[in-house]
Design a protein around this motif. Sequence first.
Motif, short mmCIF file in Angstrom:
data_model
loop_
_atom_site.label_atom_id
_atom_site.label_comp_id
_atom_site.label_asym_id
_atom_site.label_seq_id
_atom_site.Cartn_x
_atom_site.Cartn_y
_atom_site.Cartn_z
N ASP A 253 -1.24 1.95 13.04
CA ASP A 253 -0.48 2.82 11.75
C ASP A 253 -1.11 2.34 10.58
O ASP A 253 -1.18 3.27 9.68
CB ASP A 253 0.87 2.44 11.87
N LEU A 254 -1.39 0.93 10.36
CA LEU A 254 -1.86 0.36 9.15
C LEU A 254 -3.47 1.29 8.79
O LEU A 254 -3.70 1.66 7.76
CB LEU A 254 -1.96 -0.62 8.94
N VAL A 255 -3.86 1.42 9.76
CA VAL A 255 -5.19 2.09 9.86
C VAL A 255 -5.10 3.72 9.14
O VAL A 255 -5.83 4.20 8.48
CB VAL A 255 -6.07 2.15 10.93
N LYS A 256 -4.10 4.23 9.87
CA LYS A 256 -3.85 5.77 9.42
C LYS A 256 -3.26 6.00 7.96
O LYS A 256 -3.70 6.67 7.08
CB LYS A 256 -2.75 6.39 10.51
N ILE A 257 -2.44 4.97 7.66
CA ILE A 257 -2.03 4.61 6.17
C ILE A 257 -3.20 4.48 5.28
O ILE A 257 -3.27 5.36 4.36
CB ILE A 257 -1.04 3.82 6.03
N LEU B 117 0.87 -1.12 -0.03
CA LEU B 117 0.04 -0.06 -0.03
C LEU B 117 1.11 1.19 -0.01
O LEU B 117 0.70 2.06 -0.62
CB LEU B 117 -0.85 -0.08 1.11
N MET B 118 1.91 1.05 0.80
CA MET B 118 2.73 2.30 0.85
C MET B 118 3.62 2.39 -0.38
O MET B 118 3.97 3.78 -0.92
CB MET B 118 3.78 2.53 2.09
N ILE C 42 -4.80 7.26 2.37
CA ILE C 42 -4.82 6.94 0.79
C ILE C 42 -6.22 6.93 0.47
O ILE C 42 -6.44 7.27 -0.89
CB ILE C 42 -4.27 5.24 0.78
N LEU C 43 -7.23 6.43 1.37
CA LEU C 43 -8.20 6.68 0.85
C LEU C 43 -9.06 8.08 0.56
O LEU C 43 -9.82 8.29 -0.21
CB LEU C 43 -9.43 5.94 2.03
#
Length: 209
Positions: free
Chosen positions: A125-129, A18-19, A133-134
């Motif tokens: 952190d993955l929720v924030k990423i 995703l990153m 993105i969304l």
Amino acid sequence: LFVKNGDLRMPIASLSKLMTALVAVKYYSPNQEITITDRAVEEPEEAGGLIKGDVFRVKDLPYPLLIESSNDAGAALVLNSRFGDFVKAMNKEASGLGLEDTEFFNASGLDSKEEGRTNISTAGDLVKISDFILRRYPEIFEVTRLREFDLYNNQGVLRKKLQNTNEILGDQEFPLRIIGGKTGETPRAGGCLLLIHEAPNGDGYIINV
């Protein structure tokens, strides 16, 4: 809605991509041509159907990267970087989002043979990423919700009908509209899933990690 060990630093396997996709979309011109090299196809696993000598536009590579989780596609983006260190840019983006418990060492999420050099993050952190993105680059998650996609190179040759690694996309009984997501699996990380779907009342969305 629910959190357990949300701040626990863990390997994240191909959720890393995703990153990778974010950096590609943000730093590259979408029509920049990327040539697939020996080094790219030497990446472990054969997902994506990329072949040495093929040429793709940057905007084409998120499809094998995110649908079939192609490590070759990630390596091709890294090796063709014209703006400097690709992985350094991934960490710069993480730092800019205030992600103190996230660190990237490669673009694919593969386990490293070197101790302490495997991509790590936390559920929080993955929720924030994903939320970033969304809101800013929703086209990335639009790719992740495609069940399949015909991948052509720049010469118009069909390389592969990509099949999404996310089996939930094919579940006819799943009750909510899926907005996007990503799977991942390595020996060190185990099985990983990030899934975004509409809230049950249709108001907003829920990110599951």
